[in-house]
Every structure is written in C-alpha cells, then in structure tokens.
Write a protein that holds these residues in place. Structure first.
Motif, PDB file in Angstrom:
ATOM      1  N   ARG A  64       0.815  -1.216   0.000  1.00  0.00           N
ATOM      2  CA  ARG A  64       0.000   0.000   0.000  1.00  0.00           C
ATOM      3  C   ARG A  64       0.846   1.264   0.000  1.00  0.00           C
ATOM      4  NH1 ARG A  64      -4.767  -1.151   3.966  1.00  0.00           N
ATOM      5  NH2 ARG A  64      -4.574  -3.090   2.799  1.00  0.00           N
ATOM      6  N   HIS A  69       7.332  -5.460  -4.945  1.00  0.00           N
ATOM      7  CA  HIS A  69       8.142  -6.631  -4.624  1.00  0.00           C
ATOM      8  C   HIS A  69       8.089  -7.607  -5.787  1.00  0.00           C
ATOM      9  CE1 HIS A  69      10.049  -9.693  -2.153  1.00  0.00           C
ATOM     10  NE2 HIS A  69       9.091 -10.538  -2.469  1.00  0.00           N
TER      11      HIS A  69
ATOM     12  N   LEU B 137       2.753 -14.095   0.089  1.00  0.00           N
ATOM     13  CA  LEU B 137       2.408 -12.821   0.725  1.00  0.00           C
ATOM     14  C   LEU B 137       3.276 -12.606   1.956  1.00  0.00           C
ATOM     15  CD1 LEU B 137      -1.458 -12.669   0.367  1.00  0.00           C
ATOM     16  CD2 LEU B 137       0.192 -11.004  -0.490  1.00  0.00           C
ATOM     17  N   ALA B 139       6.226 -13.902   2.387  1.00  0.00           N
ATOM     18  CA  ALA B 139       7.591 -13.639   1.916  1.00  0.00           C
ATOM     19  C   ALA B 139       7.747 -12.163   1.557  1.00  0.00           C
ATOM     20  CB  ALA B 139       7.904 -14.512   0.704  1.00  0.00           C
ATOM     21  N   LYS B 140       6.754 -11.613   0.882  1.00  0.00           N
ATOM     22  CA  LYS B 140       6.809 -10.201   0.524  1.00  0.00           C
ATOM     23  C   LYS B 140       6.833  -9.338   1.781  1.00  0.00           C
ATOM     24  CE  LYS B 140       3.187  -7.693  -0.538  1.00  0.00           C
ATOM     25  NZ  LYS B 140       2.107  -6.907  -1.171  1.00  0.00           N
ATOM     26  N   PHE B 142       7.779 -10.060   4.730  1.00  0.00           N
ATOM     27  CA  PHE B 142       9.040 -10.196   5.451  1.00  0.00           C
ATOM     28  C   PHE B 142      10.187  -9.498   4.741  1.00  0.00           C
ATOM     29  CE2 PHE B 142       8.845 -13.551   8.931  1.00  0.00           C
ATOM     30  CZ  PHE B 142       7.608 -13.104   9.321  1.00  0.00           C
ATOM     31  N   ALA B 143      10.107  -9.420   3.403  1.00  0.00           N
ATOM     32  CA  ALA B 143      11.162  -8.729   2.660  1.00  0.00           C
ATOM     33  C   ALA B 143      11.104  -7.227   2.926  1.00  0.00           C
ATOM     34  CB  ALA B 143      11.042  -9.020   1.171  1.00  0.00           C
ATOM     35  N   GLN B 144       9.923  -6.720   3.219  1.00  0.00           N
ATOM     36  CA  GLN B 144       9.755  -5.270   3.303  1.00  0.00           C
ATOM     37  C   GLN B 144       9.643  -4.731   4.723  1.00  0.00           C
ATOM     38  OE1 GLN B 144       6.431  -4.248   0.754  1.00  0.00           O
ATOM     39  NE2 GLN B 144       7.674  -4.505  -1.080  1.00  0.00           N
ATOM     40  N   ASP B 224      -0.002  -1.281   5.793  1.00  0.00           N
ATOM     41  CA  ASP B 224       0.604  -0.877   4.523  1.00  0.00           C
ATOM     42  C   ASP B 224       1.179  -2.035   3.712  1.00  0.00           C
ATOM     43  OD1 ASP B 224      -0.092   1.701   4.823  1.00  0.00           O
ATOM     44  OD2 ASP B 224       1.852   2.393   5.542  1.00  0.00           O
ATOM     45  N   TYR B 225       1.324  -3.183   4.345  1.00  0.00           N
ATOM     46  CA  TYR B 225       1.813  -4.354   3.624  1.00  0.00           C
ATOM     47  C   TYR B 225       0.629  -5.267   3.383  1.00  0.00           C
ATOM     48  CZ  TYR B 225       5.878  -2.437   5.980  1.00  0.00           C
ATOM     49  OH  TYR B 225       6.830  -1.585   6.465  1.00  0.00           O
ATOM     50  N   HIS B 226       0.301  -5.507   2.132  1.00  0.00           N
ATOM     51  CA  HIS B 226      -0.837  -6.408   1.851  1.00  0.00           C
ATOM     52  C   HIS B 226      -0.444  -7.821   2.228  1.00  0.00           C
ATOM     53  CE1 HIS B 226      -2.201  -3.628  -1.675  1.00  0.00           C
ATOM     54  NE2 HIS B 226      -2.413  -3.089  -0.502  1.00  0.00           N
TER      55      HIS B 226
END
Lengths: 228, 228
Positions: A64, A69, B137, B139-140, B142-144, B224-226
């Motif tokens: 968001r 990614h 999801l 993984a994404k 955790f990356a961010q 903010d992280y889907h």
DNA sequence: CGTGCTTTTGAATAGTATCAAGGCCGGTGG
DNA sequence: CCACCGGCCTTGATACTATTCAAAAGCACG
C-alpha cells in the motif's frame, strides 16, 4: 499453434487425455506481449491461467505504501496466474521483461479439464507442492539472511532462471532497482554489495551486466542457509 | 476412529468416494504424540502424510548454522508432511506444542487415492495453491517489514491460528524464542518490541502470555503491507 | 529452596536505510 | 555531430535499526 504439436516440454497440458488436449487446443487463445507490458494486473478479476510460450516475465506484488516486490521470475514453459486459481482477483501482477508470446486458458475450461483428468490435477498438485516448498525455503532464507546475503541469493536465482551466456554473464540483466525489489532493499545497497562481491573476485561487472565465473563459489557464500 | 464418522470438518479425505473413504479408513494409522515431541524429522524419508486429529504443532526448518525457523503453526484438522509429497525426504520437521493425536496415511495409499479421485486431487491442488499464495504474501511482507513489524505479524498470526481465550490472551503462548524463530530475530528484540507495544496500549502482558484487547488496532499497525 | 531456563534491560557494536551529490550512458533534438 | 536531458548507477556521510554481549531478575520444576 496447436497443443498437440507444441514443443513446450514443461506445459502441463500434455498430461491431458488426447480428447481434452484437442478441446483445450481449440479453446485456448494466443497472446503477444511486448517488453515492459502488464500481462495482467494485481487486483484484476481472475479469468484463467497463462502459459509462457516464449519470453520472460517478472511477477510483482505492490504494498500500500507503493513499494513493489518481485515475487518470482518466469520464463518459457512456466505457468502464470495460477496463484489466482480459485480466487476472485489476481493477488499478483505479471510484467514482461522481453517481447513474449503467451497461451491463455479460461477458468471454466481449466476447471472442467481438471475434473475430467485426474492426472493433470495430480500433476498440478505436485507442481504447487513444489512451488510451496521453494517459497517456504526462500521465506526462511529471507528471515535469517542479512541484506548482502539476500542479494547473493537474488543473483544466483536470476542466473539460474535466465541462464548465463557464453561469456558467463547473466542473460537479460535486471536493473539494480529490480534486484532490490527481489530482496526488499534499495538500489544503493545492491550497488555496494556488487562492488564488495567484485572485490572478493566472486563476480565481474560490465555496465549493468553481472558475470559469474563460478556459481558454486557464490553459492558457498550462503551455504549455511538450506535454501534449495 | 473411522473416517466415515470423523467429525473433523477440514480433513480432505471427505472428498473421496465412499468406497475409497472406507479403504483409507482401514489403511490409515492413528498416532499419539506428547508435548515437545517430533512427529517427523527434517531429512527423514517421506513415508506419507499426517492429519492432525487433535492438537497443535510447529513446523520447523533448520539452517546449517543451527538456527531454527518456524515455517508454520498448525492445529486440529490441518495436514502435515504434505510439503514432502513427491520428494524423497521431508524438507521440514514437525514438533508438537501440546499432547496431540494424528492420523497417518502412507504414500502408496495417497497416490492411488489421488489418481482415482479427481475431486480430492482437485481439492488438494486448490489447498496447495492457497498455501502458496499465503506463503508468498508472507515472503513479501518479510522482505519489506522492519523487525518490529514482523513481530507484530507473528503475534497476529499466532493469535489467529490458536485463538484468544475469554480474557483475550493468546491460547498456548509461544516463548519469546519461538516468536523470534518465526520472525528471524532473537529473543531480546521480541522482548523489546513487546514492551514497546505494551506502552502503546496495543497489547497487555502477563508473564509470557500476550493479551490483545483489539486485534484490528494491531493489524492497522502493519496495514501498509498487503499481507493477507 | 536451589537449579536451570527464560525474560528483561543496558551498553557497545555492527549493519542498513536514507539523503545528497556526482558520474555514466543512451536517446533526442537541434 | 554534438549538446543536453533524464534515468540509472555509484559513492560518501549520516541517522537509524538491529544484533551481540553481558548481567540481573523472574519463573517453573523437581
């Protein structure tokens, strides 16, 4: 372009009965997709699955806050959009990295075909199981690795997906920003890590191109994480 | 304990034909597993799949440097060992968190059953597809995410898997170390983050127990992280 | 009521992100 | 052909974040 004569070895369609192979071949459509174009968007309704006949894609997911990614890189023979199967909307988007050609099979045909061909469902189930295992290994690696190690992982992953040319440079080099989007960092950190790896003699650089004299030596750098 | 009368709603066996249901019911075995015991080990040959009849497990994966990672938490009705399906060795291990009871189906029976019951293969395929989407999801995310945000994620994940008791405390609280093993950090950082969250009024602490007055407020912290 | 484990806290250190500035390169238009 | 522009890439300085080490406090269990 008919499925019976398709040379694509990895396509799961070949597990169909001959009758269904003919049916799918008739029902599928064939798309072309030029470089840097979305094949499908995140959040778009799921209409079916795509098979890469020829080309390369990156599969992306946006947060968001706007950060993108890269979930996965895909090449010829691989399936796209399957992550959405059973859902209403695609959880991810696909962007072509080069000019590409893609086969498309709609949802109804897919579901019917799965229900009438246990071998295909079974094969797809094993495909998903394998993807799941890889995804979880990557998740573990990313939870434990430092940024520099994740960047090494991203280099190896890219090299293994797209291959090396005769001079041992990665085919279709990604930008620093794209590497950062695989790892979850920024272009500066990628640049610094590449410089460090070059100094250690693990890679060579020529413009944005990355050369890998010996990929096993690179893998040894992150051997402590069981990532494959 | 026979499959025809089993009350476990989530078990995929119920998608079998009656004939196969009877067959599987006969062939399966029933195991008990006391607290903190391995149900199966990482690297052990794959012999089949496990279904949790009653209990809770953590699925772990160890790195060569000895660091352990919690891949997933699982409770009653969920399947274990499926990640190994089609492989030679289990890529992960399963450890019981409480005294548990488990059904076991051997590989041959599973494969035969899949090949004769397209509906089960299909259902399992969709299950894997769903797990894959969730894994990616995560993984994404955790990356961010920063460490503190990942810890919030781990709290929410644990609360949603094991549920809250009537006082809004997480059932079966994990240790700080276990939270750290989900996130890929250490117990100190978990402790600091919990203190911070308590000070912000987002959680309450009673010994090692974590209380969540309003899980939606906690979710808003990482909106903010889907991630779901 | 110790003993050993987990948890908490602080301080020092290491690693990473962010900001800012300059270099490089390819493409465009004069 | 060359100057210019905009994007990407590199590099350094700085602020922030996370890990590690150490030590004390709390807790569970025999």
């Amino acid at each position: 372009m008919n499925c019976q004569k398709c040379l694509n070895q990895n396509c799961f369609i070949k597990y169909c009965s001959p009758k269904w192979l003919a049916l799918i071949s008739e029902r599928k459509s064939f798309l072309t997709c030029s470089k840097n174009q979305y094949l499908f968007y995140e959040g778009q309704p799921v209409t079916g699955a795509y098979l890469i006949f020829k080309g390369e894609f990156k599969i992306v997911s946006t947060s968001r806050n706007g950060r993108q990614h890269i979930v996965r890189l895909a090449k010829q023979g691989q399936i796209l959009g399957h992550r959405g199967y059973g859902d209403e909307f695609y959880p991810i988007g696909a962007i072509s990295l080069v000019n590409s050609q893609v086969c498309f099979i709609d949802n109804n045909s897919l579901t019917e075909m799965f229900m009438h061909n246990a071998a295909v469902s079974y094969h797809m189930m094993r495909f998903y199981a394998d993807e799941l295992r890889k995804s979880e290994l990557r998740a573990k690696a990313f939870a434990q690795m430092k940024t520099a190690e994740k960047i090494i992982y991203a280099i190896i992953y890219t090299a293994e997906t797209f291959g090396l040319n005769e001079e041992k440079f990665i085919q279709h080099p990604l930008s620093r920003i794209e590497f950062a989007e695989i790892v979850g960092t920024n272009a500066e950190q990628v640049s610094r890590t590449l410089r460090m790896l070059k100094q250690k003699g693990l890679i060579s650089l020529k413009g944005r191109k990355i050369g890998i004299p010996d990929i096993e030596v690179l893998k040894a750098e992150i051997k402590d994480y069981h990532w494959h």
